[in-house]
Motif scaffolding. Structure first.
Motif, mmCIF file in Angstrom:
data_model
loop_
_atom_site.group_PDB
_atom_site.id
_atom_site.type_symbol
_atom_site.label_atom_id
_atom_site.label_comp_id
_atom_site.label_asym_id
_atom_site.label_seq_id
_atom_site.Cartn_x
_atom_site.Cartn_y
_atom_site.Cartn_z
ATOM 1 N N LEU A 161 -10.089 7.039 5.861
ATOM 2 C CA LEU A 161 -10.018 5.321 6.158
ATOM 3 C C LEU A 161 -9.278 5.683 6.288
ATOM 4 C CD1 LEU A 161 -11.793 3.932 2.322
ATOM 5 C CD2 LEU A 161 -12.420 3.729 3.897
ATOM 6 N N ALA A 162 -7.832 6.563 5.848
ATOM 7 C CA ALA A 162 -6.512 6.541 5.962
ATOM 8 C C ALA A 162 -6.286 6.928 7.583
ATOM 9 C CB ALA A 162 -5.516 7.474 5.420
ATOM 10 N N LEU A 163 -7.264 7.963 8.204
ATOM 11 C CA LEU A 163 -7.214 7.744 9.684
ATOM 12 C C LEU A 163 -7.924 7.065 11.113
ATOM 13 C CD1 LEU A 163 -8.744 11.928 9.258
ATOM 14 C CD2 LEU A 163 -6.525 11.035 9.916
ATOM 15 N N SER A 164 -8.810 6.183 10.069
ATOM 16 C CA SER A 164 -9.565 5.408 10.592
ATOM 17 C C SER A 164 -8.542 4.379 10.642
ATOM 18 C CB SER A 164 -10.751 4.578 9.899
ATOM 19 O OG SER A 164 -10.392 3.389 10.401
ATOM 20 N N LEU A 165 -7.656 3.761 10.282
ATOM 21 C CA LEU A 165 -6.032 2.443 9.631
ATOM 22 C C LEU A 165 -5.667 3.643 11.143
ATOM 23 C CD1 LEU A 165 -5.044 0.742 8.785
ATOM 24 C CD2 LEU A 165 -3.833 1.825 7.166
ATOM 25 N N GLY A 166 -5.459 4.295 11.072
ATOM 26 C CA GLY A 166 -4.709 5.301 12.000
ATOM 27 C C GLY A 166 -4.933 5.743 13.101
ATOM 28 N N ASP A 167 -6.110 5.080 13.687
ATOM 29 C CA ASP A 167 -6.664 4.769 14.856
ATOM 30 C C ASP A 167 -6.868 3.687 15.491
ATOM 31 O OD1 ASP A 167 -7.821 7.620 14.877
ATOM 32 O OD2 ASP A 167 -10.606 6.741 14.704
ATOM 33 N N LYS A 189 -14.159 14.423 -3.549
ATOM 34 C CA LYS A 189 -14.879 13.359 -2.631
ATOM 35 C C LYS A 189 -14.131 11.931 -2.544
ATOM 36 C CE LYS A 189 -17.364 11.745 -6.912
ATOM 37 N NZ LYS A 189 -18.970 11.444 -7.860
ATOM 38 N N HIS A 190 -13.412 11.485 -3.723
ATOM 39 C CA HIS A 190 -12.566 10.545 -3.022
ATOM 40 C C HIS A 190 -11.478 10.423 -2.010
ATOM 41 C CE1 HIS A 190 -16.103 8.356 -6.201
ATOM 42 N NE2 HIS A 190 -15.067 8.763 -7.449
ATOM 43 N N GLN A 191 -10.952 11.563 -2.461
ATOM 44 C CA GLN A 191 -9.477 11.998 -1.917
ATOM 45 C C GLN A 191 -10.509 11.861 -0.270
ATOM 46 O OE1 GLN A 191 -5.920 13.236 -1.927
ATOM 47 N NE2 GLN A 191 -6.900 11.647 -0.170
ATOM 48 N N GLN A 192 -11.090 12.890 -0.333
ATOM 49 C CA GLN A 192 -11.423 13.123 1.232
ATOM 50 C C GLN A 192 -12.050 11.451 1.206
ATOM 51 O OE1 GLN A 192 -15.071 12.778 3.007
ATOM 52 N NE2 GLN A 192 -14.145 12.571 4.768
ATOM 53 N N ASP A 204 -11.132 -7.048 -7.101
ATOM 54 C CA ASP A 204 -10.868 -5.517 -6.779
ATOM 55 C C ASP A 204 -10.099 -4.352 -6.801
ATOM 56 O OD1 ASP A 204 -12.399 -3.339 -6.274
ATOM 57 O OD2 ASP A 204 -13.647 -4.173 -4.649
ATOM 58 N N MET A 205 -9.836 -3.049 -8.185
ATOM 59 C CA MET A 205 -8.586 -2.163 -8.548
ATOM 60 C C MET A 205 -9.489 -0.608 -7.141
ATOM 61 S SD MET A 205 -7.470 -3.513 -11.745
ATOM 62 C CE MET A 205 -5.716 -2.806 -11.516
ATOM 63 N N SER A 206 -10.211 -1.027 -6.830
ATOM 64 C CA SER A 206 -11.250 0.120 -6.191
ATOM 65 C C SER A 206 -10.639 0.562 -4.630
ATOM 66 C CB SER A 206 -12.849 -0.184 -5.338
ATOM 67 O OG SER A 206 -13.154 -1.164 -6.451
ATOM 68 N N THR A 207 -10.375 1.870 -4.730
ATOM 69 C CA THR A 207 -9.181 2.057 -3.217
ATOM 70 C C THR A 207 -10.046 2.115 -2.322
ATOM 71 O OG1 THR A 207 -8.216 3.483 -4.757
ATOM 72 C CG2 THR A 207 -8.499 3.695 -1.703
ATOM 73 N N VAL A 208 -10.226 1.191 -1.707
ATOM 74 C CA VAL A 208 -10.920 0.570 -0.003
ATOM 75 C C VAL A 208 -10.227 0.054 1.159
ATOM 76 C CG1 VAL A 208 -12.917 -0.280 -1.641
ATOM 77 C CG2 VAL A 208 -11.558 -1.973 -0.875
ATOM 78 N N ASP A 209 -10.772 0.058 2.306
ATOM 79 C CA ASP A 209 -10.363 -0.336 3.128
ATOM 80 C C ASP A 209 -9.790 -2.052 3.254
ATOM 81 O OD1 ASP A 209 -12.999 0.187 2.898
ATOM 82 O OD2 ASP A 209 -12.592 -1.125 5.601
ATOM 83 N N ALA A 210 -9.212 -2.443 4.194
ATOM 84 C CA ALA A 210 -8.382 -3.454 4.720
ATOM 85 C C ALA A 210 -9.871 -4.511 4.927
ATOM 86 C CB ALA A 210 -7.308 -3.774 5.367
ATOM 87 N N GLU A 211 -10.625 -3.545 5.637
ATOM 88 C CA GLU A 211 -11.286 -4.247 6.239
ATOM 89 C C GLU A 211 -12.812 -4.909 4.696
ATOM 90 O OE1 GLU A 211 -13.573 -2.839 9.038
ATOM 91 O OE2 GLU A 211 -15.294 -4.656 9.484
ATOM 92 N N THR A 212 -13.342 -4.108 3.687
ATOM 93 C CA THR A 212 -13.856 -4.775 2.777
ATOM 94 C C THR A 212 -12.972 -5.633 2.186
ATOM 95 O OG1 THR A 212 -14.401 -2.049 2.804
ATOM 96 C CG2 THR A 212 -15.462 -3.102 1.135
ATOM 97 N N SER A 213 -11.650 -5.232 1.650
ATOM 98 C CA SER A 213 -11.086 -5.889 0.559
ATOM 99 C C SER A 213 -11.372 -7.297 1.921
ATOM 100 C CB SER A 213 -9.941 -5.945 0.411
ATOM 101 O OG SER A 213 -9.802 -6.285 -0.130
ATOM 102 N N SER A 214 -11.023 -7.768 2.818
ATOM 103 C CA SER A 214 -10.411 -8.829 2.931
ATOM 104 C C SER A 214 -12.053 -9.414 3.169
ATOM 105 C CB SER A 214 -10.553 -8.866 4.875
ATOM 106 O OG SER A 214 -9.821 -8.464 4.767
ATOM 107 N N LYS A 215 -13.292 -8.405 3.486
ATOM 108 C CA LYS A 215 -15.074 -9.506 3.398
ATOM 109 C C LYS A 215 -15.571 -9.531 2.134
ATOM 110 C CE LYS A 215 -17.560 -6.517 6.183
ATOM 111 N NZ LYS A 215 -18.792 -5.123 6.533
#
Ligand SMILES: NC(=O)C1=CN([C@@H]2O[C@H](COP(=O)(O)OP(=O)(O)OC[C@H]3O[C@@H](n4cnc5c(N)ncnc54)[C@H](OP(=O)(O)O)[C@@H]3O)[C@@H](O)[C@H]2O)C=CC1
Ligand SMILES: O=CCCC(=O)O
Length: 293
Positions: free
Chosen positions: A242-248, A234-237, A92-103
């Motif tokens: 997702l990066a802010l959530s990682l920061g949280d 829309k993808h940059q946002q 999967d080469m999409s930009t997603v968060d680590a949780e999605t990728s792990s699932k």
């Protein structure tokens, strides 16, 4: 080598096309089927569903918009999981968060398949030219099998370790990039309002310590209020969010990224989401509602 390819948007189309040009046999699937036609003209076969692509191909790559899309193509009816099995690999080469990728990874592994996440840095032009930077993580053996594919798609591929590391690194990179785009937009706006030449500002930036290919490529079009989509806003946002959530998660204060995210959100609210992410300049200028996409 026969490769499956799911998702023929701006990036997927360029990447699948490059694989075809370099002698790979490629079977494509896209939610909007009409987008497969151009690839078929270049020699691709069509798979009717993600499951049928996986059934046909030992290795299947996905390049999808966001976590919801990445999950749905795997878990929903006719999805990847229905056919993934021992000996097959999913990349999967999409930009997603680590949780999605792990699932996705866990589900693929449970079925006996192997998984690599491999988000990319670089945009439409780099995808067309095979100049992407590939941030892989997951199954090392599958990564090694995919190196000839990554060598065609990119100028450098990293193997970063366990699943999640590629996803997180990609989000950090795009968080920096999104903040830089907001800084450039504010600088252009300030130069304009204070009577300076915007082209001279770009020339000076390009000669100095903060020269970078992004300012050089996007700056001239921004001056002309042109935003042909290479990397949709829309993808940059999504990536800032997702990066802010990682920061949280890690209690990292990121006020610059947070402010940049607000600007991208505002741009989306003005229906600029399908334009290039440099269209955030319209929000910074305060002219967003008047900008015709
Ligand atoms: N553009 C760029 O510069 C870069 C993008 N990326 C990342 O790559 C990924 C793809 O980006 P890009 O090609 O620009 O995006 P596009 O918006 O051009 O394409 C998105 C793709 O995802 C598909 N899709 C969306 N939702 C679903 C869904 N629910 N089910 C199935 N398929 C779906 C679309 O199908 P359909 O055609 O039917 O809408 C399309 O194939 C994103 O994660 C992005 O963040 C990474 C690096 C650079
Ligand atoms: O995720 C998109 C990255 C775009 C780029 O690196 O130019």
């Amino acid at each position: 080598m026969e490769v499956g390819f799911l998702g023929l948007g701006i990036m997927g189309k360029a990447m699948a096309s490059r694989l075809l040009k370099h002698g790979f046999r490629v079977t494509v699937w896209n939610r909007t089927r009409s987008k497969c036609q151009e690839l078929v003209e270049q020699g691709a076969s069509i798979g009717e569903t993600p499951a049928l692509v996986v059934k046909k191909c030992k290795y299947t790559i996905a390049m999808l918009s966001d976590p919801a899309a990445a999950l749905s193509v795997v878990f929903e009816k006719d999805g990847v999981l229905e056919q993934i099995s021992e000996g097959k690999g999913y990349i999967d080469m999409s930009t997603v968060d680590a949780e999605t990728s792990s699932k996705i990874s866990e589900a693929v592994l449970k079925k006996g398949g192997s998984f690599v996440e491999a988000p990319v840095s670089g945009s439409k032009k780099q995808a067309e030219d095979g100049q992407l930077i590939i941030l892989s993580a997951g199954d090392k053996a599958l990564y090694e099998v995919m190196v000839p594919v990554f060598d065609v798609l990119g100028k450098k591929s990293f193997f970063l370790g366990e699943v999640g590391k590629g996803a997180r690194l990609k989000l950090v990179v795009n968080m920096i990039m999104g903040s830089m785009m907001n800084a450039l937009s504010e600088g252009l706006c300030l130069a304009d309002r204070s009577g300076l030449s915007l082209q001279t500002l770009l020339d000076v930036l390009d000669l100095g310590g903060c020269a970078n290919p992004m300012f050089k490529l996007k700056g001239p079009a921004m001056i002309e209020s042109k935003y042909p989509p290479a990397f949709p806003l829309k993808h940059q946002q999504k990536d800032m969010r997702l990066a802010l959530s990682l920061g949280d998660e890690h209690a990292v204060s990121m006020p610059i990224a947070a402010a940049s995210n607000e600007a991208f959100k505002k741009a989306r609210s003005h229906e600029l989401g399908d334009l290039d992410f440099s269209a955030v300049y319209e929000v910074v200028k305060g002219t967003a509602s008047g900008h015709a996409a």
